[in-house]
Write a protein that holds these residues in place. Structure first.
Motif, PDB file in Angstrom:
ATOM      1  N   CYS A 502       0.802  -1.107   0.243  1.00  0.00           N
ATOM      2  CA  CYS A 502       0.051   0.058   0.004  1.00  0.00           C
ATOM      3  C   CYS A 502       0.928   1.182  -0.190  1.00  0.00           C
ATOM      4  O   CYS A 502       1.714   1.401   1.115  1.00  0.00           O
ATOM      5  N   CYS A 526       2.941  -0.129   5.646  1.00  0.00           N
ATOM      6  CA  CYS A 526       3.099  -1.548   6.188  1.00  0.00           C
ATOM      7  C   CYS A 526       2.043  -1.987   7.038  1.00  0.00           C
ATOM      8  O   CYS A 526       1.519  -3.064   6.927  1.00  0.00           O
ATOM      9  N   ASP A 527       1.735  -1.221   7.965  1.00  0.00           N
ATOM     10  CA  ASP A 527       0.565  -1.464   8.799  1.00  0.00           C
ATOM     11  C   ASP A 527      -0.126  -0.100   9.534  1.00  0.00           C
ATOM     12  O   ASP A 527       0.785   0.763   9.432  1.00  0.00           O
ATOM     13  N   ARG A 531      -2.125  -3.299  12.413  1.00  0.00           N
ATOM     14  CA  ARG A 531      -2.593  -4.420  11.438  1.00  0.00           C
ATOM     15  C   ARG A 531      -1.831  -4.152  10.279  1.00  0.00           C
ATOM     16  O   ARG A 531      -1.854  -3.114   9.619  1.00  0.00           O
ATOM     17  N   VAL A 533      -1.240  -4.408   6.551  1.00  0.00           N
ATOM     18  CA  VAL A 533      -1.714  -4.179   5.246  1.00  0.00           C
ATOM     19  C   VAL A 533      -1.405  -5.335   4.219  1.00  0.00           C
ATOM     20  O   VAL A 533      -0.763  -4.793   3.474  1.00  0.00           O
ATOM     21  N   HIS A 534      -2.326  -6.164   3.920  1.00  0.00           N
ATOM     22  CA  HIS A 534      -1.790  -7.548   3.127  1.00  0.00           C
ATOM     23  C   HIS A 534      -2.509  -7.030   1.654  1.00  0.00           C
ATOM     24  O   HIS A 534      -3.537  -7.705   1.554  1.00  0.00           O
ATOM     25  N   CYS A 535      -1.824  -6.365   1.076  1.00  0.00           N
ATOM     26  CA  CYS A 535      -2.581  -6.061  -0.247  1.00  0.00           C
ATOM     27  C   CYS A 535      -2.763  -7.277  -1.188  1.00  0.00           C
ATOM     28  O   CYS A 535      -3.432  -7.162  -2.163  1.00  0.00           O
ATOM     29  N   MET A 538      -6.098  -8.550   0.375  1.00  0.00           N
ATOM     30  CA  MET A 538      -7.068  -7.566   0.782  1.00  0.00           C
ATOM     31  C   MET A 538      -7.604  -7.081  -0.518  1.00  0.00           C
ATOM     32  O   MET A 538      -6.984  -6.780  -1.452  1.00  0.00           O
ATOM     33  N   LYS A 542     -11.209  -2.496   0.524  1.00  0.00           N
ATOM     34  CA  LYS A 542     -10.811  -2.772   2.058  1.00  0.00           C
ATOM     35  C   LYS A 542      -9.476  -2.087   2.025  1.00  0.00           C
ATOM     36  O   LYS A 542      -9.423  -1.337   3.289  1.00  0.00           O
ATOM     37  N   VAL A 543      -8.434  -1.928   1.291  1.00  0.00           N
ATOM     38  CA  VAL A 543      -7.246  -1.125   1.932  1.00  0.00           C
ATOM     39  C   VAL A 543      -7.685   0.390   1.877  1.00  0.00           C
ATOM     40  O   VAL A 543      -7.278   1.067   2.566  1.00  0.00           O
ATOM     41  N   LEU A 546      -9.443   1.600   4.840  1.00  0.00           N
ATOM     42  CA  LEU A 546      -8.472   1.727   5.881  1.00  0.00           C
ATOM     43  C   LEU A 546      -8.005   3.248   6.223  1.00  0.00           C
ATOM     44  O   LEU A 546      -7.726   3.885   7.303  1.00  0.00           O
ATOM     45  N   THR A 656       5.380  -7.078   3.754  1.00  0.00           N
ATOM     46  CA  THR A 656       4.303  -7.547   4.763  1.00  0.00           C
ATOM     47  C   THR A 656       4.220  -9.015   4.651  1.00  0.00           C
ATOM     48  O   THR A 656       4.106  -9.577   3.639  1.00  0.00           O
TER      49      THR A 656
END
Length: 661
Positions: A502, A526-527, A531, A533-535, A538, A542-543, A546, A656
């Motif tokens: 992200c 990165c978070d 939490r 951020v698993h791009c 996700m 969803k990204v 956030l 990540t």
């Protein structure tokens, strides 16, 4: 450090060519002794050139393992030396600073005994140079370290003494294989440098052609031309000194500070040299058998004063007016007196002037040595207890930079002691007190400790609310938001063209992140609040959520700022119809225009290629970087026909970890 590249000769013949790079960093020399000689290839043919006649143990040449006695040097730092003189190659090595690159030709005709002989030296190559074993004593000057048992002596420098050997001459040899270091006496009894033209060896043919009688310093023009065959317009200048009449000559060095030379900067019309053929720009290479070539010009005055007798013989080389060389313009108005010691205080700000009255003796002993701070020079090795020198503040270990107006920075032991012996009355010396070896070691240890502490301090976790984002490392920061929108556009998501992370591509000036002023375009998030951020797993929605949700007070981000930025660039081309909009909502930033929204179906050519967060950096070849919104809007509004857009998009490294099942 030694680098080596090797190639066998064509067809695996009797000789091989390879390149060897020698680096003498931390060593006193490269460790090769050279000589001009010849190798017999067959009964009827021979090869002449520059050969290695000795290798110093534990030197770069010895440690590389790729050089041996008898190897021929074809080129040095790209310069062909196959037909060069021995002195010319020595000069090239001296000018090469810390590194030389050699092109080597190796002859493999030696028997197994010679091949496996671990010794280094000229004897190992006796077959190649046609030398008899009985004539192997050609090593010349030998330098040995001397140690004084004086508790007051500064241990931060080491000294050396010279042991003279009787030279061996073989008039039948065509080439001069003698060592050219140290001093030697001529047949007339005058002491000259071994490297002087007066000691140059002529072969039989050259002797037959040379009808000139040698002078007391061994000079003839044939010997001068042979010794300095790579220099232009060589001249032999002779003059008789008259009492206290000054020579009337000003000297200057080379304009390239990496080279040393002695040039005539000006000639006093009232001095002795006004009557002879000496002009500004001439390079002085010798005086009375003392070699000035490749020596500092500031020491030449001491050399002139130290030469014996009333006769002065100089060897000069006349250069053309436009030739590179002298560091100053010729002096037209000759000063009444000159003081060449003024520059010392610019080079050595901590130097001091000491005046000592000489009453029969000064009470000073000096030695030629080397100090870890300043290198080679003349140092005070001992003081007579109760002498005027001790009372004036002279200290054991002081470096002698000048005696009266004569600079001793490049002087040898004989020149320095000669100046001290001839000095009368009040002797003015410029001295430099140097640190002891223990003090230097302590300073280095303190500096290393300081660096280590700074490194540890840098590695300490910083307070997130004030932590500075540094390139190429993950940093945790805390941003105060107080329910205020973050105000960013990001890219990333599994149904997005950016799946590996992200990344921020736009920061709105009215948002919380702009007020914090630490995050920048192309920062990788990165978070958020711990939490990850698993791009890659996700969705894009969803990204984006956030960054669009409302946070109560503070938000924590783990940020990675790549340097250089991780980006990809591509071009999109399509035909824009007149009156039809592009279907892109744009917001300007310092890199160009960021796409904030895309209306699908306007132009099929760009559907699927462009996405929210892409930055358009060029439109039809015109750069958009730094342009105002009004200018960008006018460019897009007025564009018709074929449209070409250069697009920049983040391409982050996956940092990540995958979520645990």
């Amino acid at each position: 450090m030694v680098q080596y590249q090797g190639n066998a000769g064509a067809g695996g013949g009797a000789d091989h060519m390879h390149m060897v790079t020698l680096d003498k960093t931390g060593k006193k020399s490269f460790g090769i002794c050279i000589v001009r000689g010849e190798v017999k290839d067959s009964p009827n043919t021979k090869t002449t050139g520059i050969f290695i006649k000795g290798i110093v143990p534990d030197s770069p040449a010895h440690l590389c393992g790729k050089l041996k006695v008898g190897d021929r040097i074809l080129s040095l730092n790209g310069k062909d030396v196959r037909h060069a003189t021995e002195q010319a190659v020595i000069d090239l090595i001296k000018d090469a600073d810390f590194k030389i690159e050699l092109e080597i030709q190796t002859f493999d005709k030696s028997d197994e005994q010679n091949k496996n002989d671990p010794r280094n030296g000229y004897m190992q190559a006796k077959n190649k140079f046609n030398q008899d074993q009985s004539s192997s004593n050609t090593m010349g000057t030998v330098r040995q370290p001397t140690v004084r048992n004086d508790p007051r002596r500064n241990p931060a420098f080491s000294a050396s003494t010279r042991v003279k050997h009787v030279p061996t001459n073989n008039d039948d040899d065509d080439e001069d294989t003698r060592d050219m270091t140290g001093r030697i006496r001529t047949e007339a009894g005058y002491e000259i440098d071994r490297a002087s033209a007066g000691n140059c060896k002529l072969n039989k043919q050259e002797k037959d052609r040379d009808k000139e009688q040698e002078d007391e310093f061994g000079y003839t023009m044939a010997k001068i031309n042979k010794r300095y065959n790579m220099m232009k317009d060589l001249r032999r200048i002779e003059i008789q000194r008259q009492g206290n009449v000054p020579l009337g000559i000003a000297l200057a060095g080379h304009k390239d500070r990496q080279k040393m030379a002695c040039f005539v900067a000006g000639v006093d019309p009232n001095g002795l040299l006004a009557s002879v053929d000496v002009k500004p720009g001439d390079e002085i290479v010798e005086v009375n058998g003392n070699v000035l070539k490749n020596r500092c010009h500031l020491n030449a005055s001491a050399v002139f004063k130290n030469v014996d007798g009333e006769k002065l013989v100089m060897i000069t080389s006349r250069r053309k007016p436009n030739d590179e060389g002298m560091c100053v313009k010729p002096i037209k108005k000759f000063p009444a007196s000159t003081d060449e010691t003024k520059f010392i205080f610019d080079q050595f700000p901590k130097a001091r002037t000491v005046q000592v009255r000489k009453e029969g003796f000064l009470g000073i002993m000096v030695i030629y040595g080397k100090h870890v701070e300043v290198g080679n020079g003349i140092f005070v090795s001992d003081l007579r207890e109760g002498s005027n020198a001790e009372a004036a503040g002279v200290k054991v270990g002081d470096m002698v930079l000048a005696i009266n107006q004569d600079v001793t920075l490049e002087s040898n032991y004989d020149e320095a002691t000669g100046l001290l012996k001839r000095a009368e009355g009040v002797v003015t010396m410029i001295l430099l007190t140097l640190k002891s070896e223990e003090a230097i070691r302590s300073e280095r240890e303190a500096e290393e400790k300081k660096k280590e502490e700074a490194k540890k301090e840098e590695e300490k976790p910083q307070e997130p609310s004030i932590a500075e984002i540094k390139p190429n490392k993950k940093i945790l920061i805390e941003v105060k938001v107080e329910k205020k929108p973050l105000g960013v556009i990001v890219t990333g998501g599994k149904n997005n063209n950016v799946k590996t992370g992200c990344v921020i591509t736009h920061i709105y000036p009215e948002g919380a992140l702009a007020a914090d002023n630490r995050l920048k375009i192309f920062d990788h998030i990165c978070d958020i609040n711990g939490r990850a951020v698993h791009c890659e797993s996700m969705t894009t929605l969803k990204v984006h959520q956030l960054f669009h949700m409302t946070y109560e007070k503070n938000v924590n981000f783990t940020v990675f700022r790549a340097d250089p930025p991780e980006l990809e660039k591509f071009t999109v081309e399509f035909m824009k119809k007149s009156g039809k909009e592009l279907g892109l909502s744009l917001v300007p930033n310092e890199r160009g225009c960021t796409i904030s929204e895309i209306l699908q179906g306007q132009y099929p050519e760009i559907d699927g290629k462009l996405q929210r967060g892409d930055i358009i950096t060029k439109l039809n070849g015109d750069a958009l970087e730094g342009l105002t919104f009004e200018v960008c809007y006018a460019l897009f509004k007025g564009a018709n026909g074929k449209i070409s857009m250069e697009v920049t998009r983040p391409k982050p490294t996956l940092r990540t970890e995958a979520p645990k099942a």
